[in-house]
Every structure is written in structure tokens, then in C-alpha cells.
Design an enzyme around this catalytic site. Structure first.
Site, PDB file in Angstrom:
ATOM      1  CG  ASP A  98      -2.283   0.495   1.029  1.00  0.00           C
ATOM      2  OD1 ASP A  98      -2.412   1.593   0.468  1.00  0.00           O
ATOM      3  OD2 ASP A  98      -3.237  -0.186   1.437  1.00  0.00           O
ATOM      4  CG  ASP A 199      -4.715   5.584   1.053  1.00  0.00           C
ATOM      5  OD1 ASP A 199      -5.567   4.720   1.321  1.00  0.00           O
ATOM      6  OD2 ASP A 199      -4.678   6.696   1.614  1.00  0.00           O
ATOM      7  CD  GLU A 254      -9.150   4.451  -1.493  1.00  0.00           C
ATOM      8  OE1 GLU A 254     -10.083   4.207  -0.730  1.00  0.00           O
ATOM      9  OE2 GLU A 254      -8.136   5.082  -1.130  1.00  0.00           O
ATOM     10  CG  HIS A 327      -9.151  -1.226   4.649  1.00  0.00           C
ATOM     11  ND1 HIS A 327      -8.960  -1.320   3.286  1.00  0.00           N
ATOM     12  CD2 HIS A 327      -8.706  -0.007   5.015  1.00  0.00           C
ATOM     13  CE1 HIS A 327      -8.418  -0.192   2.854  1.00  0.00           C
ATOM     14  NE2 HIS A 327      -8.252   0.616   3.872  1.00  0.00           N
ATOM     15  CG  ASP A 328     -11.522   2.131   3.603  1.00  0.00           C
ATOM     16  OD1 ASP A 328     -11.060   2.169   4.759  1.00  0.00           O
ATOM     17  OD2 ASP A 328     -10.871   2.456   2.587  1.00  0.00           O
TER      18      ASP A 328
HETATM   19  C1  GLC Z   1      -8.178   5.244   2.038  1.00  0.00           C
HETATM   20  C2  GLC Z   1      -8.011   4.060   2.931  1.00  0.00           C
HETATM   21  C3  GLC Z   1      -8.661   4.361   4.249  1.00  0.00           C
HETATM   22  C4  GLC Z   1      -7.974   5.545   4.862  1.00  0.00           C
HETATM   23  C5  GLC Z   1      -7.941   6.725   3.916  1.00  0.00           C
HETATM   24  C6  GLC Z   1      -6.939   7.736   4.348  1.00  0.00           C
HETATM   25  O1  GLC Z   1      -9.507   5.485   1.733  1.00  0.00           O
HETATM   26  O2  GLC Z   1      -8.481   2.917   2.302  1.00  0.00           O
HETATM   27  O3  GLC Z   1      -8.635   3.267   5.111  1.00  0.00           O
HETATM   28  O4  GLC Z   1      -8.610   5.918   6.042  1.00  0.00           O
HETATM   29  O5  GLC Z   1      -7.587   6.355   2.610  1.00  0.00           O
HETATM   30  O6  GLC Z   1      -5.636   7.243   4.147  1.00  0.00           O
END
Ligand code: GLC
Ligand code: CA
Length: 557
Positions: A98, A199, A254, A327-328
Site C-alpha cells: 500500500d 491510497d 483507489e 477494510h473501508d
Molecule cells: C483510504 C483508505 C482508508 C484511509 C484513507 C486515508 O480510503 O483505504 O482506510 O482511512 O484512505 O488514508
């Protein structure tokens, strides 16, 4: 279409904090992952995407990094990392790490310097602005509640943080910052990583002048930094400076708020940006006015329209990624299936869909055993900063309706998927011998990996079969997509085709029997059953789909 390993791969996501604790401190760790690699090998996945394991004060569970080249102490050492990676590679499992570079931790040495003075050499590593009319520089709202700006008395200015105040946004306009990022990428590439998950990759480029956002309930300002003006330029530069040196590596960005048109640039076959992106449309359908904690019911045709659109529109030009949980996001079976009576059937049905679509499927830990959302009694049980901050702001400070927010949290809150992995029916589901950092889901006694491995009809073995079939049938990976009966509120029907080979899929999204009409041209042509989540019955024969039934058939034109 060009063949690549990452198009054909099935990727398993590990959230290290919740996967396996090897030393009894209640926190999952790298050695815990190494212990469980044979389990992943058995499942048959090709790669692991590992959520952050770097040094971090853990304001957001590692998504706030204070040293990009160091291992979080609670997770182990660099030797543990090397061993884990070696053991993965030995088993033919690749490792995707990541990369969290929209922001760092406020405890990163760059930020510690940056905040000291206006002329500090690191000042421009972050986004500093004067206040406006005695308040914050603009109206942007943080993803974790409240203003996206934090006042810093040392220099009488504000810094931008789209997430928590301990996650200051890096200034991507500054070439020095971008070069730091490229050096970090080289470091992990040279250590042997096989890819990067980027991310909040769509948020690096903020619109010049940082204008106020249009008013809405959630995420004010997003239109000025999601897929921002220079984002494609940044990714082309990243590709030129870093990724082009490692042609076997992959990247997945993402990109919340990404449209099909934008995705074609990010993940286009000839755009030299990223390998693929995560789109968010299907997981944001329920949001009202952009607010994650104000939700509505979504009917199946709306959901199908989103899934199908991405299937059709990227075909031949860009690459999809496919996911139902991470995880979100909450657990897929609790969201789109039935996590009680038809838990097993509906989990199998949902993954029949995922694994018969074009794109790279991602399985989040625990999905392969049908783990469910958790129901905690008290807000105190939740650890997620997004949940805690929302409660603080909406209930404690503004006196909102606690019942309504609690219901939303139980449905969509991030801790639903972060509860410890359920390995067996011993204390704490076999996750830890200590006290877990987040309470285990009580249902571990029934839902756990040991049980799944003993039951030949488990979700685990069904998932394994879906993975095996995908590896052996290119039509499942590369085939084009055609949908039938778009308005059907119970069923999802589609056909995939590659060079005359076809895969016809029927899915029942309800807990009731449903009649199914097989489209003209397919009925007589079906030659073999690909997979089905019910035994001893052919859905095409009696034309009735049982609750959450899923079936797929191969046929030739
Ligand atoms: C992304 C991650 C999340 C995190 C955010 C800030 O959305 O997947 O878990 O809180 O970024 O880094
Ligand atoms: Ca541990």
C-alpha cells in the site's frame, strides 16, 4: 487484448492489524501473516494486497505514515517483512504493498519540520494557507468530520488535511515531494514488491486557488480535488520515472468519485498511468447527498446498472478491478445478501457475480468464509476514527439522533470489516491469545476458517472453485459482457463472450424462488454447467431459481 498476470490474478487483501496475532499482544502482525500463507495457497489466490505495515502513530491504523521505509513496531521488523515476502514468493503468491502518499502522518519528519516556520525547507511539502475572515481558508470538509483545515499557532497558518488532522496532505505541486514518492516506490520495488495499491490516488491534485465547494451534506469540496486538474500528468510522470523500470509490476489506484471517462485515462491500455483503478459507484449508491451515514435503500436494477456500465464501457480500452468489500466497506453478505438464513447461499451468489466479471477480483480477508457485519452494543466498542469522529460531531456536539447514527454505523461503518479474522472456535476466534484490539464478532463459534475447511460445501471451497475456474477459462477474465432483463428487480442475467466461447450467468438476489426466462439463442446452446451454489438441480431445466441461487453455464456459438 494484451495478456498480463495482473489481469488474470485473483488478489486477496490483508488488513494486518486484524488478520493474525502471533505474539499475544492482541494486534495482528507480519509473522501472523506468514503463519497463514498455506491457507491462502489452499484458496488459490495469486497475490496479496497488504494494507499499510509502515511506522505509524496509528491515528488511522497505519494510513498515517511517519516512516515510509520502516516497519510498524507492533507488526514486527524488516526481517519479518523479508521472511513474509520470501515465503509468499515461494508459494507463487505476489505481494502488492500500500502506498499512502496523498498525506503523511503529522509525526513524519517532513511535517515536523514543515510546521516549524514559514521558511523551513520542508514548508512546501504540505499545503499551508492563511485563514480567511478570521476562520478557515475554505469550506472543505474532512472525510473524518469537521473542517479539512487545522490551525497551526507556530506560524499562524492552516494546513490542509482531507482525512484526520494527523494526516496532513502532501503538496503534489512541489516536484520535490513527487521525487520523494518515487524514491519510496523504488525502495519497495527493489525489495521485491510486485505492485502498489495507491491510497486515495485520485486526490493528489487540488484545484488551483482551492475554491469553496458546492454545499452538500457530506464531503464538501470533493469536486475540487477528486480527479483534479493535474492528476493524469502526475501518473504519467510516475510511470515514466518509476513504473516503466519494472514492467512486471502492477498498480491499482483507489479513486473515489471516478467516472468511466476518467477511468479510461487512469487505466487505459495505452495511457501509461496505472494498471487499474477501484471505482466507487456501486458502494456509494446508498449515500444520500454524499453523506456516508445517511443512507437509502437501493433497488437491484440501479445496482446492476452500475456494475454493467463498468463492464461494458471499459471493455477493450481499460481494465476494471472488482470488489465487494475491503477494510473501508462493510461485509458484502450483510450488505447485498442475507447474513442470517441464506448466509452461505448468498455469499456464494455474490462471489459468483464478482468472479464472472471482466476485471481483477479482490477478496477481502474473511469474505471467503462469509464473515458478517458486527453488532456492538455501545459506541465505545468502535475504534475507527471515522466512526468516532462522526459520533462526536453529530451526537455529542450537535445533539443528533443516536439511534439513527448507530443503525447507519452497524450497516456501513468501517469496523464491520475490521473485526479480527475468525480462524477457529476457540477464544477470540483463534485470532489472539491476548485481548484483541477490536472485539471479535460473537458469531466466530459458527463462522470460522477451521469449520470452513472441514465442510466441503463451505463458501471457502466454493470460492476456491471459482478461482480455479477463472484461471482455466479466459472467457471469465477477458470476455465481453452482455446483460439481459435490466429491469428485473430480482435477477441479474448476463453473458460473457470470448472468441465464440460463452459464459452465461444467472443470479437470484432475493430470498425467494424466482422464475427465470432463458434468453433466445442461449437455452438450446448451453453445453455444460460451470458452477452452481445449489446441488442436484439445473436452474435452466425447471426455470426456477431458488433463494440466492447462482449458476453459470458454458456454451459455444
Ligand atoms: C483510504 C483508505 C482508508 C484511509 C484513507 C486515508 O480510503 O483505504 O482506510 O482511512 O484512505 O488514508
Ligand atoms: Ca501481535
Amino acid at each position: 487484448m494484451k495478456r498480463n498476470w495482473w489481469k488474470e490474478a485473483v488478489i486477496y487483501q490483508i488488513y494486518p492489524r486484524s488478520f493474525k496475532d502471533s505474539n499475544g499482544d492482541g494486534i495482528g502482525d507480519l509473522r501472523g501473516i506468514t503463519e497463514k500463507l498455506d491457507y491462502l495457497k489452499e484458496l488459490g489466490v495469486d497475490a496479496v494486497w497488504l494494507s499499510p505495515f509502515y511506522k505509524s502513530p496509528n491515528d488511522d491504523n497505519g494510513y498515517d505514515i511517519s516512516d515510509y521505509r520502516g516497519i510498524m513496531e507492533e507488526f514486527g521488523t524488516m526481517e519479518d517483512f523479508d521472511e513474509m515476502q520470501r515465503e509468499m514468493h515461494k508459494r507463487g503468491i505476489r505481494l502488492i504493498v500500500d502506498l499512502v502518499v496523498n498525506h503523511s502522518s503529522d509525526e513524519h519528519p517532513w511535517f515536523v519540520e514543515s510546521r516549524k516556520s514559514r521558511n523551513n525547507p520542508y514548508r512546501d511539502y504540505y499545503i499551508w494557507r492563511d485563514g480567511k475572515e478570521g476562520g478557515v481558508p475554505n469550506n472543505w470538509i474532512s472525510h473524518f468530520s469537521g473542517s479539512a483545515w487545522e490551525y497551526s499557532p507556530e506560524t499562524d497558518q492552516y494546513y490542509l488535511h482531507l482525512f484526520s488532522r494527523k494526516q496532513p496532505d502532501l503538496n503534489w505541486e512541489n516536484p520535490a515531494v513527487r521525487n520523494e514518492v518515487y524514491d519510496i516506490m523504488d525502495f519497495w520495488a527493489e525489495k521485491g514488491a510486485d505492485g502498489f495499491r495507491l491510497d486515495v490516488a485520485g486526490m493528489y491534485s487540488k484545484r488551483e486557488g482551492l475554491p469553496d465547494g458546492a454545499p452538500q451534506k457530506g464531503m464538501v469540496g470533493a469536486e475540487h480535488y477528486q480527479n483534479g486538474p493535474r492528476i493524469h500528468e502526475f501518473f504519467r510522470e510516475m510511470h515514466k520515472n518509476v513504473m516503466s523500470k519494472y514492467p512486471e509490476m502492477m498498480t491499482v489506484g483507489e479513486t473515489s468519485g471516478v467516472t468511466v471517462e476518467e477511468a479510461k485515462k487512469y487505466a487505459g491500455f495505452d495511457t501509461d498511468e496505472l494498471s487499474m483503478v477501484f471505482q466507487f459507484e456501486h458502494v456509494k449508491l446508498e449515500y444520500v447527498d454524499g453523506d456516508k451515514f445517511t443512507l437509502r435503500k437501493v433497488k437491484l436494477p440501479e445496482f446492476k446498472a452500475v456494475m454493467s456500465k463498468w463492464q461494458r464501457e471499459l471493455d477493450g480500452t481499460a481494465w476494471n478491478s472488482l470488489y465487494l468489500a475491503n477494510h473501508d466497506q462493510p461485509r458484502s453478505v450483510s450488505r447485498w445478501g442475507d447474513d442470517k438464513k441464506y448466509r452461505v447461499e448468498s455469499a456464494k451468489m455474490l462471489y459468483t457475480m464478482l468472479m464472472t466479471m471482466q476485471g481483477t477480483p479482490y477478496i477481502y480477508q474473511g469474505e471467503e468464509i462469509g464473515m458478517t457485519n458486527v453488532i456492538y452494543d455501545s459506541i465505545e466498542d468502535y475504534q475507527d476514527i471515522q466512526i468516532r469522529n462522526a459520533w462526536q460531531e453529530r451526537i455529542v456536539e450537535k445533539g443528533g439522533d443516536p439511534e439513527a447514527l448507530m443503525n447507519a454505523i452497524r450497516y456501513i461503518g468501517r469496523d464491520n470489516s475490521r473485526t479480527p479474522m475468525q480462524w477457529d472456535d476457540t477464544v477470540n476466534g483463534g485470532f489472539t491469545e491476548g485481548t484483541p484490539w477490536l472485539k471479535v464478532n460473537e458469531n466466530y463459534k459458527k463462522i470460522n476458517a477451521a469449520q470452513a475447511l472441514e465442510d466441503e460445501n463451505s463458501i471457502f471451497y466454493y470460492m476456491k472453485e471459482l478461482i480455479r475456474l477463472r484461471h482455466e477459462n479466459e472467457v471469465a477474465v477477458y470476455g465481453s459482457f452482455q446483460e439481459y432483463e435490466k429491469e428485473n428487480e430480482a435477477l441479474y442475467l448476463y453473458n460473457r463472450e470470448l472468441d465464440g466461447k460463452n459464459l452465461f450467468v444467472v443470479l437470484n438476489f432475493t430470498g425467494k424462488e424466482q422464475p427465470v426466462a432463458i434468453p433466445e439463442g442461449i437455452k438450446g446452446a448451453v453445453s455444460s454447467l460451470y458452477i452452481s451454489n445449489y446441488k442436484n438441480k439445473d436452474a435452466l431445466e425447471d426455470r426456477i431459481l431458488r433463494p440466492y441461487e447462482a449458476a453459470a453455464y458454458l456454451w459455444t456459438k
